[in-house]
Design a protein around this motif. Sequence first.
Motif, short mmCIF file in Angstrom:
data_model
loop_
_atom_site.label_atom_id
_atom_site.label_comp_id
_atom_site.label_asym_id
_atom_site.label_seq_id
_atom_site.Cartn_x
_atom_site.Cartn_y
_atom_site.Cartn_z
N GLU A 122 1.29 1.75 0.40
CA GLU A 122 3.46 1.63 -0.11
C GLU A 122 3.40 1.59 -1.31
O GLU A 122 4.45 2.13 -2.21
CB GLU A 122 3.76 -0.11 0.05
CG GLU A 122 4.16 -0.73 1.47
CD GLU A 122 4.40 -1.53 1.24
OE1 GLU A 122 4.68 -2.77 0.63
OE2 GLU A 122 4.78 -2.73 2.65
N GLN A 178 5.03 -6.53 4.55
CA GLN A 178 5.73 -5.66 3.85
C GLN A 178 6.90 -6.03 2.44
O GLN A 178 7.48 -7.00 2.01
CB GLN A 178 6.91 -5.41 4.99
CG GLN A 178 8.10 -4.74 5.28
CD GLN A 178 9.53 -5.44 6.06
OE1 GLN A 178 9.52 -6.07 7.41
NE2 GLN A 178 10.33 -4.93 5.87
N GLY A 179 6.38 -5.18 1.55
CA GLY A 179 7.62 -5.17 1.16
C GLY A 179 6.65 -5.30 -0.15
O GLY A 179 7.83 -5.76 -1.31
N VAL A 204 -1.92 -2.14 3.36
CA VAL A 204 -0.53 -2.09 3.36
C VAL A 204 -0.59 -1.55 1.22
O VAL A 204 0.86 -0.71 1.56
CB VAL A 204 -0.12 -3.40 4.17
CG1 VAL A 204 0.98 -3.27 3.87
CG2 VAL A 204 -0.43 -3.07 5.48
N ARG A 205 -1.24 -2.80 0.80
CA ARG A 205 -0.60 -2.87 -0.87
C ARG A 205 -0.74 -0.99 -1.10
O ARG A 205 0.68 -0.39 -1.67
CB ARG A 205 -1.39 -3.32 -1.54
CG ARG A 205 -0.91 -3.69 -2.35
CD ARG A 205 -2.01 -3.87 -3.70
NE ARG A 205 -2.11 -5.65 -3.77
CZ ARG A 205 -1.06 -6.86 -3.89
NH1 ARG A 205 -0.20 -6.73 -4.43
NH2 ARG A 205 -1.33 -7.87 -2.49
N ALA A 228 9.89 -9.24 8.68
CA ALA A 228 8.17 -10.05 7.93
C ALA A 228 8.37 -11.41 8.87
O ALA A 228 7.06 -11.66 9.42
CB ALA A 228 7.57 -9.00 7.32
N ASP A 262 0.00 3.74 10.36
CA ASP A 262 0.63 3.93 9.31
C ASP A 262 -0.51 3.87 8.15
O ASP A 262 -0.55 4.49 6.53
CB ASP A 262 2.14 3.78 9.37
CG ASP A 262 1.84 2.52 8.78
OD1 ASP A 262 1.34 1.83 9.62
OD2 ASP A 262 3.29 1.60 8.94
N ARG A 317 2.65 -7.28 9.73
CA ARG A 317 2.91 -6.52 8.56
C ARG A 317 3.85 -7.84 7.63
O ARG A 317 5.02 -7.28 7.01
CB ARG A 317 3.92 -5.91 8.90
CG ARG A 317 3.75 -4.35 7.37
CD ARG A 317 2.49 -3.81 6.89
NE ARG A 317 1.84 -3.40 7.62
CZ ARG A 317 2.53 -1.88 8.13
NH1 ARG A 317 3.42 -1.19 7.85
NH2 ARG A 317 1.47 -1.49 9.29
N THR A 363 -1.88 -9.91 5.64
CA THR A 363 -1.48 -9.54 4.64
C THR A 363 -0.61 -7.99 5.86
O THR A 363 0.38 -7.65 6.13
CB THR A 363 -1.25 -8.41 3.96
OG1 THR A 363 -2.13 -9.12 3.28
CG2 THR A 363 0.28 -7.06 2.78
N ASN A 364 -1.21 -7.61 6.95
CA ASN A 364 -0.87 -6.70 8.03
C ASN A 364 -1.02 -8.14 9.35
O ASN A 364 0.30 -6.89 10.37
CB ASN A 364 -1.68 -5.51 7.85
CG ASN A 364 -1.13 -4.95 9.14
OD1 ASN A 364 -0.14 -4.35 8.87
ND2 ASN A 364 -2.22 -3.58 9.94
#
Length: 304
Positions: A166, A42-43, A162-163, A54, A267, A39, A11-12
């Motif tokens: 976000e 992303q989204g 990431v999940r 991405a 982040d 990433r 995912t990243n």
Amino acid sequence: MTRVAGIDCGTNSIRLLVADVHPETGELIELDRRMTIVRLGQGVDRTGRLAPEALERTFAACREYAAVVKELGAERLRFVATSASRDAENRDEFVRGVVGILGVEPEVITGDQEAEFSFTGATGELPGDDRRLVVDIGGGSTEFVVGVRHVEAARSVDIGCVRLTERHVRHDPPTADEIAAIRADVRAAMDLAAENVPLTEAGTLVGLAGSVTTVAAIALGLPEYDSTKVHHSRISRAQVDEVVARLLGSTHDERAAIPVIHPGRVDVIVAGALVLAEIMERTGATEVVVSEHDILDGIALSVA
């Protein structure tokens, strides 16, 4: 010895390992190991689709990796894609791009397959025959795997750095409510994992992937990231809690100034560190053994 290449697209990040592997003993001699933050996810948690930018970041990394694989003369290549591409409506676009660049179709594996590769890659070098709980904290999912030399039980759950970032983080640093929401998601996911995996019966907790290795590097006080010092380091629960507290109170710029944090993790490291802390609390582990060898090594061994 067989020269093989494995690619793990998460995912990243996307990562490449080229190695010579003895097909009978499983001995692995590393020739090239590299990682790129793309990433890809992303989204995805919000839109259900892989974003065009991405995909392009990912394809650019694939072009770089294709050149390395060709230069080193790998005889076999296996490309494994994990959480983000499992969840995406437009994953066919991703598949076509990878085939066009690397000539192999990415295998969008299940969470259970991901767990098997992670366990094999992480535990192959560990001495002794105690039961291990391997946790692979990714960008979109976390795998829980328990076993001695082979997998006894495994479960993949949809918590990743990431999940969770976000889904919950809107402030810098995150607010108490945002932190509580992340912790609640992690605890709920561990309840699901515990339906299949005994979380408190292993003698050793082994932690994998960028969130864990980054927390370890911070805890060790390294002036710059050094995989040789991180690999097989033992980080106590008190050290993890100290790092979490530091990260929770820091701004984006303050985290970016910590030299061992990759720019692509600045982040999302707060959420990743919280996942690790919650796992240690739930399992009762007093320390985590950190491994630089993980799903990528398992992928390479599988294709030898």
